[in-house]
Design a protein around this motif. Structure first.
Motif, short mmCIF file in Angstrom:
data_model
loop_
_atom_site.label_atom_id
_atom_site.label_comp_id
_atom_site.label_asym_id
_atom_site.label_seq_id
_atom_site.Cartn_x
_atom_site.Cartn_y
_atom_site.Cartn_z
N VAL A 12 45.13 -48.34 117.38
CA VAL A 12 45.31 -47.17 116.54
C VAL A 12 46.81 -46.93 116.45
CG1 VAL A 12 45.04 -45.54 118.49
CG2 VAL A 12 44.65 -44.77 116.13
N ASN A 13 47.28 -46.56 115.28
CA ASN A 13 48.69 -46.21 115.11
C ASN A 13 48.82 -44.71 115.31
OD1 ASN A 13 47.95 -48.39 112.78
ND2 ASN A 13 49.90 -48.86 113.75
N ILE A 14 49.37 -44.29 116.44
CA ILE A 14 49.49 -42.86 116.69
C ILE A 14 50.72 -42.28 115.97
CG2 ILE A 14 48.13 -42.83 118.78
CD1 ILE A 14 50.69 -42.91 120.41
N GLN A 15 51.67 -43.15 115.64
CA GLN A 15 52.70 -42.81 114.66
C GLN A 15 52.91 -44.02 113.77
OE1 GLN A 15 56.76 -42.11 115.96
NE2 GLN A 15 57.43 -41.56 113.90
N LEU A 16 52.88 -43.81 112.47
CA LEU A 16 53.21 -44.86 111.52
C LEU A 16 54.21 -44.27 110.53
CD1 LEU A 16 52.97 -47.68 110.47
CD2 LEU A 16 50.80 -47.10 109.38
N ALA A 17 55.50 -44.46 110.85
CA ALA A 17 56.58 -44.00 109.98
C ALA A 17 56.99 -45.18 109.10
CB ALA A 17 57.75 -43.50 110.80
N VAL A 18 56.99 -44.97 107.79
CA VAL A 18 57.17 -46.05 106.83
C VAL A 18 58.43 -45.81 106.01
CG1 VAL A 18 56.12 -47.31 104.91
CG2 VAL A 18 54.67 -46.33 106.69
N GLY A 19 59.31 -46.81 105.97
CA GLY A 19 60.48 -46.74 105.12
C GLY A 19 60.18 -47.24 103.72
N GLY A 20 61.20 -47.25 102.88
CA GLY A 20 61.03 -47.74 101.52
C GLY A 20 60.82 -49.24 101.48
N ALA A 21 60.35 -49.74 100.35
CA ALA A 21 60.10 -51.17 100.19
C ALA A 21 61.41 -51.96 100.31
CB ALA A 21 59.44 -51.44 98.85
N ASP A 28 60.20 -51.39 106.35
CA ASP A 28 60.58 -51.14 107.73
C ASP A 28 59.70 -50.05 108.30
OD1 ASP A 28 62.67 -52.99 108.15
OD2 ASP A 28 64.06 -51.72 107.02
N LEU A 29 59.32 -50.21 109.57
CA LEU A 29 58.39 -49.29 110.21
C LEU A 29 58.92 -48.80 111.55
CD1 LEU A 29 55.08 -51.36 109.79
CD2 LEU A 29 55.96 -49.61 108.24
N ALA A 30 58.51 -47.62 111.93
CA ALA A 30 58.51 -47.18 113.32
C ALA A 30 57.04 -46.95 113.64
CB ALA A 30 59.34 -45.91 113.52
N ASN A 31 56.45 -47.90 114.32
CA ASN A 31 55.00 -48.01 114.43
C ASN A 31 54.62 -47.92 115.90
OD1 ASN A 31 52.33 -48.59 113.92
ND2 ASN A 31 52.71 -50.55 112.92
N VAL A 32 54.07 -46.79 116.32
CA VAL A 32 53.66 -46.64 117.72
C VAL A 32 52.20 -47.07 117.83
CG1 VAL A 32 53.46 -45.12 119.70
CG2 VAL A 32 55.32 -44.79 118.07
N PHE A 33 52.02 -48.23 118.45
CA PHE A 33 50.70 -48.83 118.62
C PHE A 33 50.09 -48.37 119.95
CE2 PHE A 33 52.95 -52.35 116.34
CZ PHE A 33 52.06 -52.59 115.30
N LEU A 34 48.79 -48.17 119.94
CA LEU A 34 48.04 -47.91 121.16
C LEU A 34 46.76 -48.75 121.08
CD1 LEU A 34 48.20 -46.14 123.71
CD2 LEU A 34 47.02 -44.34 122.45
N LEU A 220 50.69 -36.53 116.23
CA LEU A 220 50.17 -37.68 115.49
C LEU A 220 50.60 -37.61 114.03
CD1 LEU A 220 46.44 -37.89 116.73
CD2 LEU A 220 48.39 -39.23 117.54
N VAL A 221 51.02 -38.74 113.48
CA VAL A 221 51.43 -38.76 112.07
C VAL A 221 51.28 -40.17 111.51
CG1 VAL A 221 53.87 -39.18 112.63
CG2 VAL A 221 53.26 -38.13 110.44
N ASN A 222 50.85 -40.26 110.26
CA ASN A 222 50.68 -41.53 109.58
C ASN A 222 51.18 -41.38 108.14
OD1 ASN A 222 49.87 -43.88 108.34
ND2 ASN A 222 47.69 -43.64 108.74
N ASP A 223 52.33 -41.98 107.87
CA ASP A 223 52.91 -41.86 106.53
C ASP A 223 52.06 -42.52 105.45
OD1 ASP A 223 55.01 -40.49 107.64
OD2 ASP A 223 56.50 -42.09 107.36
N LEU A 224 51.14 -43.40 105.84
CA LEU A 224 50.25 -44.04 104.86
C LEU A 224 49.02 -43.19 104.55
CD1 LEU A 224 50.17 -47.83 105.89
CD2 LEU A 224 51.50 -46.74 104.07
N GLN A 225 48.82 -42.10 105.30
CA GLN A 225 47.59 -41.32 105.10
C GLN A 225 47.48 -40.75 103.68
OE1 GLN A 225 45.96 -39.11 108.37
NE2 GLN A 225 45.68 -37.29 107.12
#
Length: 298
Positions: A12-21, A28-34, A220-225
Motif C-alpha cells: 500500500v502506498n501510504i504516501q504517493l507524492a507525484v511530480g510532473g511528467a 518523479d515520486l516520493a513514494n512511501v511503500f508499506l 495519508l495522502v495519494n496524489d493519484l487519488q
C-alpha cells in the motif's frame, strides 16, 4: 531441485507524492511503500520451455505470455547468466489484479528470486534489486518488503523504520484500472499548472516510526487519488462506506481501484470489513497487517 515457491507481499502506498511528467514519460515520486500481509505465491519448476499458469481471484485477467512480469523476470535473469529460461511458472493470486497493490510487480519479484534459487545462481540482494529496477518501478520494493521510501520513479529505495503493526482493510473494486491511464488523467488534471517536486512527509514518517495509527491516518495522502476518482467516480462511495464503518482513514491504493482503510486495531478492522461488505460498494474485502516481509523462499 524439483521446484521453488516464493511468497511475495502486496503493498500500500501510504504516501504517493507525484511530480510532473518527465521527458521520458515517467514521473518523479516520493513514494512511501508499506508491505502488507496479502500474498501471491510464485512456483517455478524445470520445463521444456517457458510457460505460465495462474489461479486465484482475477486469474483470467493475468496475461500468460511474455508480457507477464514473472516471465520477463525469468527471461532477464536467464539472459544475464547465459542460460535457457526453461521453466514453468505458476502464480497463485491473492493480491487483487490491476488493483493498485503491485500484484504484477510482486509476481515479477517472486519469479526472479525463485528462478535464481532454482538455478543455483546465488545472486546478492543488491544484484536482484538491480534487475528488479529494470523490470519496473514497483518491483524492487516487492522484493525488499517492510517499509521504504521510493524516489526517482519509485525504484530507488531507502528502508524506513516502523514502530509497530498497522491494521488495514482493502476493498476490491469490480474491474481494474490501468496505471498508465491514471497517470494520464493526473497529467490532464494538472495541465498548465506547476506541479511541485515530490517530497516525503515528515509527519507521516514520524507516525510510521512511532507506530502511531491515528497520526499515520491523519497524514495519508495519494496524489493519484483525484485521477482515480475521475476515472472511477464510484470509488467515492466505497471510501465513504469504510469511514462510516469506523476506519481511521481511507485512500485509493496506488493507482487504484482498490481502496485502503486504516483501522485502530484488529477488531476495528474486522468491523470496517463487515461494514464495507454490507455496503454493496465493493466486490470483496481483505484484512491485512503491516509491515510484512519481502519476497521469501518457502
Amino acid at each position: 531441485m524439483s521446484g521453488v515457491t516464493v511468497r511475495v507481499p502486496a503493498k500500500v502506498n501510504i504516501q504517493l507524492a507525484v511530480g510532473g511528467a518527465r521527458p521520458d514519460g515517467f514521473h518523479d515520486l516520493a513514494n512511501v511503500f508499506l508491505a502488507v500481509s496479502l500474498y501471491d505465491e510464485v512456483t517455478v519448476r524445470p520445463a521444456e520451455r517457458l510457460t505460465i499458469t495462474c489461479e486465484g481471484a482475477g486469474a483470467a485477467k493475468v496475461p500468460l505470455d511474455e508480457s507477464n512480469l514473472a516471465a520477463r523476470a525469468a527471461l532477464l535473469l536467464a539472459e544475464r547468466h547465459g542460460i535457457a529460461p526453461d521453466v514453468h511458472i505458476h502464480i497463485a493470486k491473492a493480491i487483487p489484479v490491476a488493483g493498485g497493490m503491485a500484484g504484477g510487480s510482486a509476481d515479477g519479484a517472486g519469479a526472479l528470486l525463485a528462478c535464481d534459487t532454482l538455478w543455483g545462481l546465488g545472486s546478492s540482494q543488491a544484484q536482484l534489486l538491480e534487475l528488479c529496477a529494470v523490470l519496473g518501478s514497483d518491483v524492487p520494493f516487492s522484493l525488499a518488503g517492510g517499509a521504504a521510501l521510493g524516489t526517482g520513479r519509485g525504484e530507488r529505495l531507502t528502508p524506513l523504520p516502523v514502530g509497530g503493526d498497522f491494521h488495514w482493510v482493502f476493498a476490491v473494486a469490480d474491474g481494474g484500472l490501468s496505471t498508465p491511464a491514471v497517470y494520464g488523467e493526473f497529467d490532464r488534471l494538472h495541465a498548465g499548472a506547476r506541479v511541485p517536486a515530490p517530497r516525503a512527509s515528515e509527519p507521516l514518517l514520524d507516525a510510521l516510526g512511532a507506530g502511531d495509527a491515528a497520526a499515520l491516518g491523519a497524514a495519508l495522502v495519494n496524489d493519484l487519488q483525484p485521477a482515480a476518482l475521475s476515472l472511477r467516480p464510484s470509488l467515492a462511495a466505497t471510501l465513504d462506506a469504510g469511514l462510516a464503518g469506523g476506519a481511521l482513514a481511507a485512500l485509493v491504493s496506488g493507482s487504484g481501484p482498490t481502496t485502503a482503510f486504516l483501522a485502530k486495531s484488529a477488531e476495528a478492522a474486522a468491523e470496517v470489513a463487515g461494514a464495507l461488505d454490507a455496503s454493496g460498494t465493493c466486490l470483496a474485502t481483505h484484512v491485512a497487517t503491516s509491515p510484512a516481509p519481502g519476497a521469501t523462499v518457502l
